[in-house]
Write a protein that holds these residues in place. Structure first.
Motif, PDB file in Angstrom:
ATOM      1  N   VAL A  69       0.873  -1.182   0.000  1.00 39.49           N
ATOM      2  CA  VAL A  69       0.000   0.000   0.000  1.00 39.49           C
ATOM      3  C   VAL A  69       0.909   1.231   0.000  1.00 39.49           C
ATOM      4  CG1 VAL A  69      -1.743   1.316   1.272  1.00 39.49           C
ATOM      5  CG2 VAL A  69      -1.862  -1.175   1.254  1.00 39.49           C
ATOM      6  N   VAL A  70       0.610   2.189  -0.857  1.00 37.93           N
ATOM      7  CA  VAL A  70       1.421   3.399  -0.981  1.00 37.93           C
ATOM      8  C   VAL A  70       0.788   4.531  -0.179  1.00 37.93           C
ATOM      9  CG1 VAL A  70       2.285   5.153  -2.590  1.00 37.93           C
ATOM     10  CG2 VAL A  70       2.278   2.741  -3.264  1.00 37.93           C
ATOM     11  N   LYS A  71       1.607   5.195   0.639  1.00 40.04           N
ATOM     12  CA  LYS A  71       1.112   6.336   1.433  1.00 40.04           C
ATOM     13  C   LYS A  71       1.138   7.602   0.586  1.00 40.04           C
ATOM     14  CE  LYS A  71       3.459   8.200   4.935  1.00 40.04           C
ATOM     15  NZ  LYS A  71       4.006   8.508   6.266  1.00 40.04           N
ATOM     16  N   PHE A  72      -0.004   8.282   0.529  1.00 45.87           N
ATOM     17  CA  PHE A  72      -0.193   9.460  -0.314  1.00 45.87           C
ATOM     18  C   PHE A  72      -0.726  10.587   0.570  1.00 45.87           C
ATOM     19  CE2 PHE A  72      -2.743  12.190  -2.998  1.00 45.87           C
ATOM     20  CZ  PHE A  72      -2.233  12.123  -4.282  1.00 45.87           C
ATOM     21  N   GLU A  73       0.136  11.553   0.897  1.00 49.01           N
ATOM     22  CA  GLU A  73      -0.273  12.673   1.748  1.00 49.01           C
ATOM     23  C   GLU A  73      -0.511  13.902   0.876  1.00 49.01           C
ATOM     24  OE1 GLU A  73       2.156  12.305   5.809  1.00 49.01           O
ATOM     25  OE2 GLU A  73       3.400  11.971   4.032  1.00 49.01           O
ATOM     26  N   GLU A  74      -1.696  14.487   0.998  1.00 47.94           N
ATOM     27  CA  GLU A  74      -2.023  15.671   0.204  1.00 47.94           C
ATOM     28  C   GLU A  74      -2.312  16.856   1.118  1.00 47.94           C
ATOM     29  OE1 GLU A  74      -5.508  17.306  -2.785  1.00 47.94           O
ATOM     30  OE2 GLU A  74      -5.073  15.159  -2.803  1.00 47.94           O
ATOM     31  N   PHE A  75      -1.434  17.846   1.070  1.00 50.77           N
ATOM     32  CA  PHE A  75      -1.657  19.091   1.804  1.00 50.77           C
ATOM     33  C   PHE A  75      -2.581  19.966   0.962  1.00 50.77           C
ATOM     34  CE2 PHE A  75       2.169  17.409   3.597  1.00 50.77           C
ATOM     35  CZ  PHE A  75       2.127  17.776   4.930  1.00 50.77           C
ATOM     36  N   LEU A  76      -3.662  20.411   1.558  1.00 51.80           N
ATOM     37  CA  LEU A  76      -4.653  21.187   0.814  1.00 51.80           C
ATOM     38  C   LEU A  76      -5.164  22.348   1.650  1.00 51.80           C
ATOM     39  CD1 LEU A  76      -7.820  20.356   1.910  1.00 51.80           C
ATOM     40  CD2 LEU A  76      -6.999  18.169   1.044  1.00 51.80           C
ATOM     41  N   ASN A  77      -5.724  23.307   0.943  1.00 50.89           N
ATOM     42  CA  ASN A  77      -6.356  24.461   1.576  1.00 50.89           C
ATOM     43  C   ASN A  77      -7.708  24.630   0.889  1.00 50.89           C
ATOM     44  OD1 ASN A  77      -6.997  27.562   1.415  1.00 50.89           O
ATOM     45  ND2 ASN A  77      -5.652  27.340   3.178  1.00 50.89           N
ATOM     46  N   PHE A  78      -8.770  24.749   1.668  1.00 49.75           N
ATOM     47  CA  PHE A  78     -10.113  24.775   1.089  1.00 49.75           C
ATOM     48  C   PHE A  78     -10.381  26.021   0.235  1.00 49.75           C
ATOM     49  CE2 PHE A  78     -10.829  21.796   4.685  1.00 49.75           C
ATOM     50  CZ  PHE A  78     -11.191  20.702   3.915  1.00 49.75           C
ATOM     51  N   GLY A  79      -9.558  27.045   0.375  1.00 56.21           N
ATOM     52  CA  GLY A  79      -9.721  28.237  -0.451  1.00 56.21           C
ATOM     53  C   GLY A  79      -8.856  28.231  -1.697  1.00 56.21           C
ATOM     54  N   CYS A  80      -8.035  27.203  -1.867  1.00 54.33           N
ATOM     55  CA  CYS A  80      -7.085  27.136  -2.981  1.00 54.33           C
ATOM     56  C   CYS A  80      -7.760  26.587  -4.242  1.00 54.33           C
ATOM     57  CB  CYS A  80      -5.913  26.246  -2.564  1.00 54.33           C
ATOM     58  SG  CYS A  80      -4.845  25.729  -3.915  1.00 54.33           S
ATOM     59  N   PRO A  81      -7.775  27.365  -5.334  1.00 55.04           N
ATOM     60  CA  PRO A  81      -8.423  26.878  -6.558  1.00 55.04           C
ATOM     61  C   PRO A  81      -7.723  25.662  -7.159  1.00 55.04           C
ATOM     62  CG  PRO A  81      -7.278  28.954  -6.975  1.00 55.04           C
ATOM     63  CD  PRO A  81      -7.243  28.736  -5.495  1.00 55.04           C
ATOM     64  N   TYR A  82      -6.413  25.564  -6.969  1.00 56.10           N
ATOM     65  CA  TYR A  82      -5.673  24.421  -7.500  1.00 56.10           C
ATOM     66  C   TYR A  82      -5.999  23.144  -6.723  1.00 56.10           C
ATOM     67  CZ  TYR A  82      -3.230  28.378  -9.475  1.00 56.10           C
ATOM     68  OH  TYR A  82      -2.950  29.557 -10.120  1.00 56.10           O
ATOM     69  N   GLY A 108       3.127  25.916  -0.424  1.00 51.25           N
ATOM     70  CA  GLY A 108       1.895  26.205  -1.149  1.00 51.25           C
ATOM     71  C   GLY A 108       1.074  24.942  -1.284  1.00 51.25           C
ATOM     72  N   THR A 109      -0.130  25.101  -1.757  1.00 50.86           N
ATOM     73  CA  THR A 109      -1.007  23.948  -1.929  1.00 50.86           C
ATOM     74  C   THR A 109      -1.533  23.916  -3.365  1.00 50.86           C
ATOM     75  OG1 THR A 109      -2.859  25.289  -1.106  1.00 50.86           O
ATOM     76  CG2 THR A 109      -1.745  23.854   0.490  1.00 50.86           C
ATOM     77  N   PRO A 110      -1.873  22.720  -3.858  1.00 50.83           N
ATOM     78  CA  PRO A 110      -1.701  21.425  -3.198  1.00 50.83           C
ATOM     79  C   PRO A 110      -0.239  20.967  -3.250  1.00 50.83           C
ATOM     80  CG  PRO A 110      -2.543  21.089  -5.413  1.00 50.83           C
ATOM     81  CD  PRO A 110      -2.477  22.584  -5.198  1.00 50.83           C
ATOM     82  N   THR A 111       0.150  20.251  -2.219  1.00 52.22           N
ATOM     83  CA  THR A 111       1.450  19.584  -2.200  1.00 52.22           C
ATOM     84  C   THR A 111       1.193  18.117  -1.904  1.00 52.22           C
ATOM     85  OG1 THR A 111       2.676  21.536  -1.464  1.00 52.22           O
ATOM     86  CG2 THR A 111       3.680  19.395  -1.025  1.00 52.22           C
ATOM     87  N   VAL A 112       1.740  17.248  -2.740  1.00 51.37           N
ATOM     88  CA  VAL A 112       1.556  15.803  -2.573  1.00 51.37           C
ATOM     89  C   VAL A 112       2.901  15.175  -2.230  1.00 51.37           C
ATOM     90  CG1 VAL A 112       0.971  13.639  -3.767  1.00 51.37           C
ATOM     91  CG2 VAL A 112      -0.437  15.688  -4.125  1.00 51.37           C
ATOM     92  N   ILE A 113       2.899  14.410  -1.141  1.00 53.39           N
ATOM     93  CA  ILE A 113       4.095  13.685  -0.708  1.00 53.39           C
ATOM     94  C   ILE A 113       3.774  12.198  -0.754  1.00 53.39           C
ATOM     95  CG2 ILE A 113       5.806  13.369   1.128  1.00 53.39           C
ATOM     96  CD1 ILE A 113       5.686  16.286   0.297  1.00 53.39           C
ATOM     97  N   ILE A 114       4.600  11.439  -1.432  1.00 56.09           N
ATOM     98  CA  ILE A 114       4.392   9.997  -1.520  1.00 56.09           C
ATOM     99  C   ILE A 114       5.464   9.272  -0.723  1.00 56.09           C
ATOM    100  CG2 ILE A 114       4.375   8.012  -3.096  1.00 56.09           C
ATOM    101  CD1 ILE A 114       3.011   9.804  -5.142  1.00 56.09           C
TER     102      ILE A 114
END
Length: 198
Positions: A39-52, A164-170
């Motif tokens: 199983v691969v760990k996928f962390e996504e940093f997000l901000n609810f106001g960020c259009p991206y 910044g967001t989104p940032t994805v760390i695997i």
């Protein structure tokens, strides 16, 4: 000279290991060997106001559905200076009730589809009522466990150098470069498939 040759050999070996895992990323730590993860760990940093972040949320729905048994998706909502953390608190209350994905979508829609400021605590209270979470939100929004989760999110963002967001760390090792949202989502399965055990 001997030291230089040794360093060069090390870099070539490391480079060939990196080449085994496809994707556009910055290396943060030891890359897991190709085909080593169940199983691969996928962390996504997000901000609810960020259009991206909203774009990634919408574009990655099929990816998340396809890989739900092969990837551990960990959403890490953060806020920026001047933003209320009310939407993050509602998200965690909802998640504790098994409704995290639903409320995540509602928070994104509120801000990006309907143009309502999701960082206004009044808006978040209204959303909680509308979604049938008013009592839970009132009782748990300021609970110590949510304070701890928010502090942990911020510490992790600092550790990974999230600016910044989104940032994805695997796998805590690959900080994915997102140059184009569509191409990122299209190419992401390559990285995941390279890491998965057959």
């Amino acid at each position: 000279m001997k030291k230089y040759v040794s360093l060069l050999v090390s870099l070539l070996v490391v480079g060939s290991v990196y080449a085994d895992v496809r994707g556009d990323y910055e290396v943060l730590g030891d890359i897991p060997k190709k085909g080593s993860k169940k199983v691969v760990k996928f962390e996504e940093f997000l901000n609810f106001g960020c259009p991206y972040c909203n774009n990634l949320h919408n574009l990655s729905k099929n990816f998340r559905k396809s890989y739900k048994n092969k990837v551990e998706f960990i959403d890490i909502p953060i806020t920026f200076s001047g933003q209320s953390d009310a939407p993050v608190r509602l998200y965690y209350v909802a998640k504790s009730k098994g409704r995290g994905e639903e409320v995540k979508g509602a928070l994104f829609d509120t801000h990006h589809k309907f143009g309502v400021n999701v960082f206004d605590p009044g808006t978040v209270n209204y959303l909680a009522r509308t979604l049938g979470l008013a009592d839970a939100y009132r009782q748990e929004a300021n609970a110590a466990w949510i304070d701890e989760q928010i502090a942990q999110n911020n510490a992790l963002a600092n550790e990974y150098g999230v600016s910044g967001t989104p940032t994805v760390i695997i796998e805590s090792s690959l900080k994915m470069n997102i140059r184009s949202m569509q191409s990122f989502v299209r190419m992401l399965p390559n990285t995941i498939e390279d890491l998965l055990a057959r």
